[in-house]
Design a protein around this motif. Structure first.
Motif, PDB file in Angstrom:
ATOM      1  N   ASN A  98      -0.247   4.420  -2.197  1.00 59.02           N
ATOM      2  CA  ASN A  98      -0.768   5.640  -1.580  1.00 59.02           C
ATOM      3  C   ASN A  98       0.092   6.853  -1.931  1.00 59.02           C
ATOM      4  O   ASN A  98      -0.417   7.958  -2.109  1.00 59.02           O
ATOM      5  N   ASN A 146       8.651   3.320   6.844  1.00 57.59           N
ATOM      6  CA  ASN A 146       8.090   2.055   6.358  1.00 57.59           C
ATOM      7  C   ASN A 146       9.135   1.064   5.850  1.00 57.59           C
ATOM      8  O   ASN A 146       8.778   0.027   5.308  1.00 57.59           O
ATOM      9  N   LEU A 174       8.855   8.734   4.286  1.00 63.60           N
ATOM     10  CA  LEU A 174       8.121   7.479   4.119  1.00 63.60           C
ATOM     11  C   LEU A 174       9.067   6.282   4.129  1.00 63.60           C
ATOM     12  O   LEU A 174       8.767   5.244   4.731  1.00 63.60           O
ATOM     13  N   SER A 190       0.806  -1.227   0.000  1.00 67.43           N
ATOM     14  CA  SER A 190       0.000   0.000   0.000  1.00 67.43           C
ATOM     15  C   SER A 190       0.837   1.275   0.000  1.00 67.43           C
ATOM     16  O   SER A 190       0.392   2.306  -0.498  1.00 67.43           O
ATOM     17  N   GLU A 191       2.078   1.209   0.557  1.00 65.09           N
ATOM     18  CA  GLU A 191       2.866   2.435   0.716  1.00 65.09           C
ATOM     19  C   GLU A 191       3.146   3.112  -0.621  1.00 65.09           C
ATOM     20  O   GLU A 191       2.903   4.312  -0.792  1.00 65.09           O
TER      21      GLU A 191
END
Length: 468
Positions: A121, A170, A166, A117-118
């Motif tokens: 998104n 993550n 990010l 998903s990172e």
């Protein structure tokens, strides 16, 4: 016997493909799950594509949910289509990706969760940031080159800082994910700079294109004009279109003895673009879609089926290796020829609010000239503007009958919009086959209109703002 041999060859081919894609062990080729929920669905299906190639489709269940279970897919950018909308999704082996979206705010409501998903998104965040920035950037084009450059670089730096944050939060993106994320930042930034000389001239009213220092285009030293992974990525392709347009214009100004005079010979200018793409782009698929874009752009602005058009099409055909593109350009040229004044209106079928088929020639008024205009549900700002414009034109020009044709919207959603915005249902029709209408009526922009007298064409290349 033939069927038996055919099955053996097919199974052998599939085995080899699986081996090449995944390696020797099934663990080398982890499956991908991609599913989710669509609120207010506008179609029964979700269709998945890799570039422009169909991958798979699934039907929504009774709860408006869908799921794909994919084996052995190549890591990279895909897009999913829930008609009439589509959006990117980045997939790689092992992903377990869920989405939730509401079609009333398709892009704005789209959220990814789960493994993978990172990057997704982040890509949708950059997509929305670009959409929100564009009107603000338009005002910045008035600035001098140095000030504009600093503003754009500052915006880019904020996005790069966000990407680094990010990564820290993550864990590391894969190499390909990081390249895609950086491309989403870089190419939108580069696009603004490619547009600058032309929009600056337009905003300031200067007679000539502004002189720019060599440092303004410093990023060009590191460009990859043959990036196969980005061929169908909109920021990259939009940049490539403007880049070759910019190079062609400046080359022509310098080498074709035109001084600072505007380039008005469109055949000459577009031949420059074909030549530059041919010289600088080796990646075949990217070459072909750039050639197609140049040809479509030239023909849509030319409007006249002249001998020059035929010469240009012959040049395009000699460079392109894509037979579908060649057929499309031939069809576009035929459509332009058929829309010349005094020709009959194309025999197109649309649908009324009761879902009955209606021929376009049966819609035209016998007492007034008819004006066909076009709108779509996914361009909300345009829909608001065009509704106001038509209301004004109906008052100013009662001698015309204005007929709206809706495109790229489900019939149900279209009917709901007619109700919500109190539009006259007797003068509104739904175009089910967008591609057919686009080619037959040469819908090259949403302000375009077609003016007829009875069923004969008066002006097939009108504009709701310029023709009245």
């Amino acid at each position: 016997m033939y069927g038996s041999h055919y099955m053996v060859r097919l199974l052998l081919g599939l085995t080899l493909l699986s081996f090449l894609a995944c390696g020797k062990k099934s663990s080398d080729c982890p499956a991908v799950f991609f599913g989710g929920e669509i609120v207010n669905p506008t179609s029964d299906y979700v269709v998945l594509y890799r570039n422009d190639v169909y991958v798979d489709s699934v039907k929504l269940d009774n709860n408006s949910r869908f799921s794909f279970n994919l084996e052995g897919i190549e890591e990279g950018l895909y897009h999913f289509d829930h008609s009439p909308e589509l959006q990117y999704v980045y997939l790689q082996g092992g992903d377990s990706l869920l989405i939730r979206l509401n079609t009333l705010e398709f892009d704005e409501s789209l959220v990814f969760s789960g493994k993978g998903s990172e990057i997704n998104n982040f890509l949708i965040e950059m997509f929305l940031a670009h959409e929100n920035e564009e009107p603000l950037i338009y005002d910045l084009y008035e600035l001098d080159p140095k000030s504009f450059d600093q503003k754009i670089d500052s915006l880019k730096a904020l996005k790069i800082a966000h990407l680094k944050e990010l990564e820290t939060d993550n864990g590391q993106f894969t190499g390909k994910e990081l390249a895609m994320a950086k491309a989403a930042i870089d190419y939108n930034s580069y696009l603004y700079k490619e547009k600058y000389p032309f929009y600056h001239k337009k905003r300031t009213g200067e007679d000539t294109v502004h002189e720019l220092s060599s440092s303004f285009y410093e990023y060009r030293k590191n460009l990859n004009l043959n990036n196969k992974d980005l061929t169908y990525f909109r920021p990259y392709f939009d940049f490539m279109k403007w880049h070759f347009g910019n190079l062609s214009y400046m080359t022509c100004m310098d080498d074709c003895h035109m001084g600072k005079a505007p380039i008005s010979d469109r055949l000459h200018f577009n031949n420059h673009k074909l030549h530059l793409v041919d010289s600088l782009v080796q990646e075949q698929e990217l070459r072909d879609i750039l050639f197609r874009n140049i040809a479509v752009d030239y023909l849509l602005k030319e409007h006249n089926p002249s001998e020059e058009c035929r010469v240009f099409i012959d040049k395009f055909r000699s460079l392109s290796s894509n037979d579908d593109h060649k057929k499309e350009i031939d069809a576009l040229y035929s459509g332009i020829k058929s829309l010349q004044p005094n020709n009959s209106l194309p025999d197109i079928v649309v649908r009324d609010v009761d879902d009955n088929e209606v021929h376009l020639k049966d819609v035209v008024s016998k007492k007034k000239n008819t004006v066909f205009y076009f709108w779509t549900a996914d361009q909300k700002g345009h829909f608001k503007n065009i509704t106001q414009r038509i209301a004004l034109l109906e008052k100013k020009h009662p001698e015309y009958n204005f007929v709206g044709i809706n495109l790229k919207t489900s019939h149900t959603q279209w009917v709901n919009m007619l109700e919500e915005f109190h539009l006259d249902k007797t003068n509104q029709y739904h175009g089910e086959d967008f591609k057919e209408i686009q080619m037959a009526m040469i819908v090259d922009g949403l302000n375009k209109c077609v003016i007829t007298q009875d069923s004969l064409i008066v002006n097939a290349f009108g504009n709701l703002y310029a023709s009245f």
